[in-house]
Motif scaffolding. Structure first.
Motif, PDB file in Angstrom:
ATOM      1  N   LYS A  45       0.803  -1.164   0.140  1.00 20.03           N
ATOM      2  CA  LYS A  45       0.046   0.056   0.015  1.00 20.03           C
ATOM      3  C   LYS A  45       0.750   1.206  -0.059  1.00 20.03           C
ATOM      4  N   GLY A  46       0.743   2.078  -0.780  1.00 21.04           N
ATOM      5  CA  GLY A  46       1.369   3.656  -1.026  1.00 21.04           C
ATOM      6  C   GLY A  46       2.495   3.249  -1.759  1.00 21.04           C
ATOM      7  N   SER A  47       2.707   2.335  -2.503  1.00 19.35           N
ATOM      8  CA  SER A  47       3.909   2.267  -3.098  1.00 19.35           C
ATOM      9  C   SER A  47       3.789   2.756  -4.561  1.00 19.35           C
ATOM     10  N   SER A  48       4.582   3.441  -5.341  1.00 20.24           N
ATOM     11  CA  SER A  48       4.562   3.991  -6.319  1.00 20.24           C
ATOM     12  C   SER A  48       4.492   3.200  -7.311  1.00 20.24           C
ATOM     13  N   THR A  49       4.148   3.491  -8.617  1.00 21.70           N
ATOM     14  CA  THR A  49       4.121   2.309  -9.731  1.00 21.70           C
ATOM     15  C   THR A  49       5.602   1.714 -10.027  1.00 21.70           C
ATOM     16  N   GLU A  50       6.350   2.620  -9.882  1.00 23.37           N
ATOM     17  CA  GLU A  50       7.830   2.220  -9.924  1.00 23.37           C
ATOM     18  C   GLU A  50       8.378   1.221  -9.013  1.00 23.37           C
ATOM     19  N   GLU A  51       8.013   1.592  -7.830  1.00 23.82           N
ATOM     20  CA  GLU A  51       8.229   0.719  -6.653  1.00 23.82           C
ATOM     21  C   GLU A  51       7.566  -0.425  -6.834  1.00 23.82           C
ATOM     22  N   ALA A  52       6.278  -0.785  -7.282  1.00 23.89           N
ATOM     23  CA  ALA A  52       5.493  -1.901  -7.529  1.00 23.89           C
ATOM     24  C   ALA A  52       6.090  -2.758  -8.617  1.00 23.89           C
ATOM     25  N   ALA A  53       6.531  -2.048  -9.486  1.00 27.13           N
ATOM     26  CA  ALA A  53       7.191  -2.697 -10.847  1.00 27.13           C
ATOM     27  C   ALA A  53       8.618  -3.348 -10.076  1.00 27.13           C
ATOM     28  N   GLU A  54       9.422  -2.772  -9.310  1.00 24.53           N
ATOM     29  CA  GLU A  54      10.526  -3.383  -8.766  1.00 24.53           C
ATOM     30  C   GLU A  54      10.410  -4.520  -7.906  1.00 24.53           C
ATOM     31  N   ASP A  55       9.287  -4.350  -7.009  1.00 24.61           N
ATOM     32  CA  ASP A  55       8.959  -5.560  -6.312  1.00 24.61           C
ATOM     33  C   ASP A  55       8.289  -6.650  -7.058  1.00 24.61           C
ATOM     34  N   HIS A  56       7.667  -6.287  -8.078  1.00 24.33           N
ATOM     35  CA  HIS A  56       7.191  -7.603  -8.964  1.00 24.33           C
ATOM     36  C   HIS A  56       8.729  -8.235  -9.564  1.00 24.33           C
ATOM     37  N   GLU A  57       9.276  -7.552 -10.074  1.00 23.41           N
ATOM     38  CA  GLU A  57      10.647  -8.005 -10.787  1.00 23.41           C
ATOM     39  C   GLU A  57      11.524  -8.733  -9.536  1.00 23.41           C
ATOM     40  N   LEU A  58      11.416  -8.264  -8.369  1.00 18.20           N
ATOM     41  CA  LEU A  58      12.201  -9.025  -7.461  1.00 18.20           C
ATOM     42  C   LEU A  58      11.427 -10.171  -7.017  1.00 18.20           C
ATOM     43  N   ALA A  59      10.482 -10.298  -6.973  1.00 14.04           N
ATOM     44  CA  ALA A  59       9.633 -11.561  -6.531  1.00 14.04           C
ATOM     45  C   ALA A  59       9.733 -12.490  -7.785  1.00 14.04           C
ATOM     46  N   VAL A  60       9.614 -12.285  -9.112  1.00 10.08           N
ATOM     47  CA  VAL A  60       9.810 -13.175 -10.118  1.00 10.08           C
ATOM     48  C   VAL A  60      11.344 -13.584 -10.028  1.00 10.08           C
ATOM     49  N   SER A  61      12.176 -12.696  -9.613  1.00 14.25           N
ATOM     50  CA  SER A  61      13.729 -13.105  -9.417  1.00 14.25           C
ATOM     51  C   SER A  61      13.793 -14.157  -8.479  1.00 14.25           C
ATOM     52  N   GLN A  62      13.210 -13.813  -7.487  1.00 13.89           N
ATOM     53  CA  GLN A  62      13.410 -14.867  -6.460  1.00 13.89           C
ATOM     54  C   GLN A  62      12.706 -15.958  -6.657  1.00 13.89           C
ATOM     55  N   LEU A  63      11.551 -16.209  -7.295  1.00  9.80           N
ATOM     56  CA  LEU A  63      10.885 -17.300  -7.638  1.00  9.80           C
ATOM     57  C   LEU A  63      11.963 -18.076  -8.764  1.00  9.80           C
ATOM     58  N   PHE A  64      12.559 -17.461  -9.473  1.00 13.00           N
ATOM     59  CA  PHE A  64      13.582 -18.160 -10.412  1.00 13.00           C
ATOM     60  C   PHE A  64      14.583 -18.732  -9.566  1.00 13.00           C
ATOM     61  N   VAL A  65      15.443 -18.037  -8.513  1.00 15.20           N
ATOM     62  CA  VAL A  65      16.169 -18.646  -7.595  1.00 15.20           C
ATOM     63  C   VAL A  65      15.538 -19.829  -7.049  1.00 15.20           C
ATOM     64  N   SER A  66      14.449 -19.820  -6.441  1.00 10.39           N
ATOM     65  CA  SER A  66      13.983 -21.133  -5.624  1.00 10.39           C
ATOM     66  C   SER A  66      13.894 -22.180  -6.697  1.00 10.39           C
ATOM     67  N   MET A  67      13.249 -21.934  -7.785  1.00  5.17           N
ATOM     68  CA  MET A  67      12.963 -22.965  -8.696  1.00  5.17           C
ATOM     69  C   MET A  67      14.307 -23.755  -9.095  1.00  5.17           C
ATOM     70  N   THR A  68      15.394 -22.963  -9.253  1.00  2.00           N
ATOM     71  CA  THR A  68      16.699 -23.346  -9.705  1.00  2.00           C
ATOM     72  C   THR A  68      17.529 -24.285  -8.483  1.00  2.00           C
ATOM     73  N   ARG A  69      16.974 -24.037  -7.389  1.00  2.00           N
ATOM     74  CA  ARG A  69      17.552 -24.895  -6.262  1.00  2.00           C
ATOM     75  C   ARG A  69      17.408 -26.357  -6.473  1.00  2.00           C
ATOM     76  N   ALA A  70      16.304 -26.834  -7.240  1.00  4.13           N
ATOM     77  CA  ALA A  70      15.866 -28.137  -7.263  1.00  4.13           C
ATOM     78  C   ALA A  70      16.885 -28.916  -7.852  1.00  4.13           C
ATOM     79  N   ARG A  71      17.430 -30.196  -7.721  1.00  4.14           N
ATOM     80  CA  ARG A  71      18.115 -31.012  -8.701  1.00  4.14           C
ATOM     81  C   ARG A  71      17.217 -31.805  -9.621  1.00  4.14           C
ATOM     82  N   ASP A  72      16.108 -32.476  -8.861  1.00  2.32           N
ATOM     83  CA  ASP A  72      15.215 -33.377  -9.606  1.00  2.32           C
ATOM     84  C   ASP A  72      13.761 -33.069  -9.912  1.00  2.32           C
ATOM     85  N   LEU A  73      13.311 -32.336  -8.675  1.00  2.00           N
ATOM     86  CA  LEU A  73      11.967 -32.070  -8.698  1.00  2.00           C
ATOM     87  C   LEU A  73      11.638 -30.670  -8.213  1.00  2.00           C
ATOM     88  N   VAL A  74      10.682 -29.988  -8.858  1.00  2.00           N
ATOM     89  CA  VAL A  74       9.972 -28.704  -8.550  1.00  2.00           C
ATOM     90  C   VAL A  74       8.459 -29.113  -8.502  1.00  2.00           C
TER      91      VAL A  74
END
Length: 98
Positions: A45-74
């Motif tokens: 709440k209260g975040s600017s459009t730019e801040e919201a876009a940065e937060d979204h990019e960071l969340a997607v990046s963190q998701l990618f990191v988490s998925m690539t932690r798996a050797r065999d199964l996600v």
């Protein structure tokens, strides 16, 4: 169960639970990602459009990191709908209904 905060990297039979941040640099046989129907989180709440876009990019990046932690199964867990971030890749996943 073992918190990733207390995990020293030595193999053991306990289920490790932790954040994307703490999983960075680690590798696991399987990674379970819960709540992927509600991903990414809504903008702060209260975040600017730019801040919201940065937060979204960071969340997607963190998701990618988490998925690539798996050797065999996600495992992507979600309710009735899958996140629009993951939907384009859904054809690469095997779907199992519970």
């Amino acid at each position: 169960m073992q918190s990733l905060e207390d995990y020293n990297g030595r193999p053991n039979d306990r289920v490790k639970v932790g954040t994307y941040h703490r999983a960075k640099g680690l590798e696991f046989k399987a990674v379970f990602l819960p709540h992927m129907g509600r991903f990414p989180p809504q903008a702060r709440k209260g975040s600017s459009t730019e801040e919201a876009a940065e937060d979204h990019e960071l969340a997607v990046s963190q998701l990618f990191v988490s998925m690539t932690r798996a050797r065999d199964l996600v495992v992507v867990l979600h309710g009735s709908r899958l996140s629009p971030v993951i939907t384009p890749a859904a054809a690469h996943f095997e779907r199992v209904a519970l």
